[in-house]
Design a protein around this motif. Structure first.
Motif, mmCIF file in Angstrom:
data_model
loop_
_atom_site.group_PDB
_atom_site.id
_atom_site.type_symbol
_atom_site.label_atom_id
_atom_site.label_comp_id
_atom_site.label_asym_id
_atom_site.label_seq_id
_atom_site.Cartn_x
_atom_site.Cartn_y
_atom_site.Cartn_z
ATOM 1 N N VAL A 165 -8.325 -15.988 -2.461
ATOM 2 C CA VAL A 165 -6.745 -15.528 -3.435
ATOM 3 C C VAL A 165 -6.169 -14.732 -3.886
ATOM 4 C CG1 VAL A 165 -5.499 -17.101 -5.170
ATOM 5 C CG2 VAL A 165 -6.108 -18.042 -2.994
ATOM 6 N N GLU A 166 -7.329 -14.273 -4.489
ATOM 7 C CA GLU A 166 -7.339 -13.245 -6.170
ATOM 8 C C GLU A 166 -7.431 -11.536 -5.188
ATOM 9 O OE1 GLU A 166 -6.910 -13.172 -9.045
ATOM 10 O OE2 GLU A 166 -7.006 -15.536 -9.390
ATOM 11 N N VAL A 167 -7.949 -11.667 -3.699
ATOM 12 C CA VAL A 167 -8.072 -10.700 -3.181
ATOM 13 C C VAL A 167 -6.945 -9.960 -2.207
ATOM 14 C CG1 VAL A 167 -9.207 -9.843 -1.272
ATOM 15 C CG2 VAL A 167 -11.005 -11.226 -2.905
ATOM 16 N N VAL A 168 -6.594 -10.993 -1.964
ATOM 17 C CA VAL A 168 -5.126 -10.938 -0.756
ATOM 18 C C VAL A 168 -3.651 -10.573 -1.978
ATOM 19 C CG1 VAL A 168 -3.480 -12.021 0.312
ATOM 20 C CG2 VAL A 168 -5.821 -12.634 0.768
ATOM 21 N N LEU A 169 -4.097 -11.773 -3.654
ATOM 22 C CA LEU A 169 -2.887 -11.153 -4.527
ATOM 23 C C LEU A 169 -2.933 -9.763 -5.429
ATOM 24 C CD1 LEU A 169 -0.978 -12.414 -6.000
ATOM 25 C CD2 LEU A 169 -2.869 -13.608 -8.041
ATOM 26 N N ILE A 170 -4.080 -9.330 -5.741
ATOM 27 C CA ILE A 170 -4.737 -8.008 -5.473
ATOM 28 C C ILE A 170 -3.675 -6.545 -4.497
ATOM 29 C CG2 ILE A 170 -5.919 -6.277 -5.986
ATOM 30 C CD1 ILE A 170 -7.941 -8.495 -7.704
ATOM 31 N N ASP A 171 -4.411 -7.355 -3.405
ATOM 32 C CA ASP A 171 -3.303 -6.261 -2.240
ATOM 33 C C ASP A 171 -2.228 -6.360 -2.206
ATOM 34 O OD1 ASP A 171 -5.828 -5.459 -1.545
ATOM 35 O OD2 ASP A 171 -6.192 -6.994 0.379
ATOM 36 N N ILE A 172 -1.669 -7.149 -2.121
ATOM 37 C CA ILE A 172 -0.213 -7.527 -2.305
ATOM 38 C C ILE A 172 0.199 -6.839 -3.769
ATOM 39 C CG2 ILE A 172 1.960 -9.086 -2.692
ATOM 40 C CD1 ILE A 172 0.085 -11.319 -1.094
ATOM 41 N N LEU A 173 -0.066 -7.073 -4.733
ATOM 42 C CA LEU A 173 0.814 -6.106 -5.945
ATOM 43 C C LEU A 173 0.206 -4.499 -5.259
ATOM 44 C CD1 LEU A 173 -0.540 -8.650 -8.595
ATOM 45 C CD2 LEU A 173 1.994 -8.590 -7.716
ATOM 46 N N ASP A 174 -0.825 -4.524 -5.169
ATOM 47 C CA ASP A 174 -0.927 -2.864 -4.764
ATOM 48 C C ASP A 174 -0.285 -2.341 -3.467
ATOM 49 O OD1 ASP A 174 -3.331 -0.837 -5.180
ATOM 50 O OD2 ASP A 174 -3.038 -1.200 -3.390
ATOM 51 N N GLY A 175 -0.267 -3.117 -3.053
ATOM 52 C CA GLY A 175 0.915 -2.748 -2.054
ATOM 53 C C GLY A 175 2.159 -1.869 -2.353
ATOM 54 N N ILE A 176 2.585 -3.243 -2.746
ATOM 55 C CA ILE A 176 4.134 -2.980 -3.741
ATOM 56 C C ILE A 176 3.847 -2.049 -4.582
ATOM 57 C CG2 ILE A 176 6.237 -3.998 -5.158
ATOM 58 C CD1 ILE A 176 5.043 -6.736 -4.280
ATOM 59 N N THR A 177 3.273 -1.442 -5.239
ATOM 60 C CA THR A 177 3.350 -0.596 -5.868
ATOM 61 C C THR A 177 3.382 1.154 -5.077
ATOM 62 O OG1 THR A 177 1.701 -1.936 -7.311
ATOM 63 C CG2 THR A 177 1.979 0.917 -7.986
ATOM 64 N N ARG A 178 2.338 0.580 -3.756
ATOM 65 C CA ARG A 178 1.820 2.116 -3.920
ATOM 66 C C ARG A 178 3.283 2.402 -2.327
ATOM 67 N NH1 ARG A 178 -2.807 1.928 0.544
ATOM 68 N NH2 ARG A 178 -3.648 0.584 -1.469
ATOM 69 N N PHE A 179 4.096 1.924 -1.827
ATOM 70 C CA PHE A 179 4.713 1.683 -1.042
ATOM 71 C C PHE A 179 6.200 1.552 -1.171
ATOM 72 C CE2 PHE A 179 1.115 0.619 1.303
ATOM 73 C CZ PHE A 179 0.502 1.256 1.911
ATOM 74 N N ALA A 180 6.004 0.788 -2.295
ATOM 75 C CA ALA A 180 7.692 0.254 -2.342
ATOM 76 C C ALA A 180 8.402 1.634 -2.847
ATOM 77 C CB ALA A 180 7.966 0.331 -3.978
ATOM 78 N N PRO A 181 8.054 3.361 -3.342
ATOM 79 C CA PRO A 181 8.576 4.350 -3.344
ATOM 80 C C PRO A 181 9.796 4.760 -2.105
ATOM 81 C CG PRO A 181 7.299 4.586 -5.156
ATOM 82 C CD PRO A 181 6.402 2.790 -3.942
ATOM 83 N N THR A 182 9.129 4.541 -0.890
ATOM 84 C CA THR A 182 9.024 4.648 0.509
ATOM 85 C C THR A 182 9.743 3.927 1.439
ATOM 86 O OG1 THR A 182 6.655 4.766 0.939
ATOM 87 C CG2 THR A 182 7.504 6.818 0.270
ATOM 88 N N ASP A 183 9.472 2.718 1.067
ATOM 89 C CA ASP A 183 10.119 1.623 1.827
ATOM 90 C C ASP A 183 10.675 0.539 1.069
ATOM 91 O OD1 ASP A 183 9.223 -0.889 2.958
ATOM 92 O OD2 ASP A 183 7.287 -0.176 4.394
#
Length: 301
Positions: free
Chosen positions: A24-42
């Motif tokens: 859970v913690e690993v996936v949750l961190i990946d989700i939030l990190d992915g939002i931060t990284r890809f939101a500006p272009t996606d």
């Protein structure tokens, strides 16, 4: 506190999907990190982040998936097809109102037209708060509101919807309102998501609910209407333009659209995996997702 409660809801979904608490913690961190990284272009990722941050109501995903469902059933080959599509999809707009939309789309798509590119354009307009149907619904809700036009109770919302969009069923209407209210309470940090008569939801979120319900009400007819008007428009086009558009479409490698049908199927899988989790069972947003999915089935049979 609001982020803690949102994390509880997301955690419940992760548990239901993977059935492994240690992930859970690993996936949750990946989700939030992915939002931060890809939101500006996606823009889709940006929309997901905006829902988590309470800039959008979760019903907006139902709206864009339903738009995708419509666009995936429409035959598009060239930019000259865009005008009839826009006039059918946004029937409340005039020819003059559609002109700026067409110019804006052309600048974004390099004068190419496809379901994927048009969906991307509409998604961008949602993220930037420029989507015509949502703006139109917000205006109508404010014009027909009683008291503060920025907030509405369920009773006020139901009265306006009965007047402006009479085809909305009370069950779905209340379910969607409760989901918006639930998210509003998370935003304010309240732990009790039980609705009381005085509870109100921001009009900007209810406008998204109204936009979805309005589009859903015309869904059974709009696909045939768009295809008929596109076909009629092509009778006046030079054959070489149509031929070029067909060739470009054959060479295109654009990804397939995620439609309402696809989203509903994925939701059923997650719900089946998570049916024994108390956290999900107590979240009205998840119950609301299944309620309106059943309503959608009646439209596509």
């Amino acid at each position: 506190k609001q982020w803690y409660q949102r994390r509880v809801a997301i955690t419940a979904g992760i548990l239901g999907l993977y059935q492994m608490p240690e992930l859970v913690e690993v996936v949750l961190i990946d989700i939030l990190d992915g939002i931060t990284r890809f939101a500006p272009t996606d823009h889709f990722v940006a929309l997901f982040g905006m829902c988590l941050g309470r800039s959008m109501d979760p019903v907006i995903f139902h709206y864009i998936y339903l738009v995708n469902d419509i666009l995936s059933r429409v035959d598009l080959v060239c930019t000259l097809d865009l005008r009839p599509v826009m006039l059918c999809l946004y029937s409340f707009l005039s020819d003059d109102d559609v002109d700026p939309l067409m110019l804006s789309y052309s600048s974004q798509s390099n004068n190419r037209l496809s379901p994927y590119l048009l969906s991307s354009y509409i998604l961008k307009s949602i993220v930037t708060n420029k989507e015509p149907r949502i703006l139109e619904c917000r205006t109508k809700l404010k014009q027909n509101s009683v008291g503060n036009p920025e907030y509405m109770s369920y009773k006020e919302f139901a009265v306006v919807m009965e007047t402006v969009f009479p085809l909305a069923t009370p069950q779905v209407l209340e379910s969607l309102f409760n989901c918006s209210l639930y998210n509003s309470r998370i935003e304010s940090g309240e732990s009790d998501a039980t609705k009381t008569p005085g509870d109100k939801v921001p009009t900007k979120f209810l406008a998204q609910v109204a936009a979805y319900l309005q589009l859903r009400s015309i869904y059974p007819l709009i696909v045939d209407e768009i295809n008929e008007k596109v076909a009629y428009g092509r009778t006046k086009m030079p054959p070489e333009i149509i031929k070029t558009g067909i060739e470009q479409r054959k060479q295109s490698k654009e990804p397939a659209l995620t439609t309402y049908s696809d989203a509903k199927a994925n939701l059923v899988k997650i719900k089946r995996a998570a049916r024994n989790l108390e956290l999900l069972q107590n979240n009205p947003c998840w119950r609301q997702e299944m309620d309106i999915s059943k309503e959608y089935l009646s439209l596509t049979r």
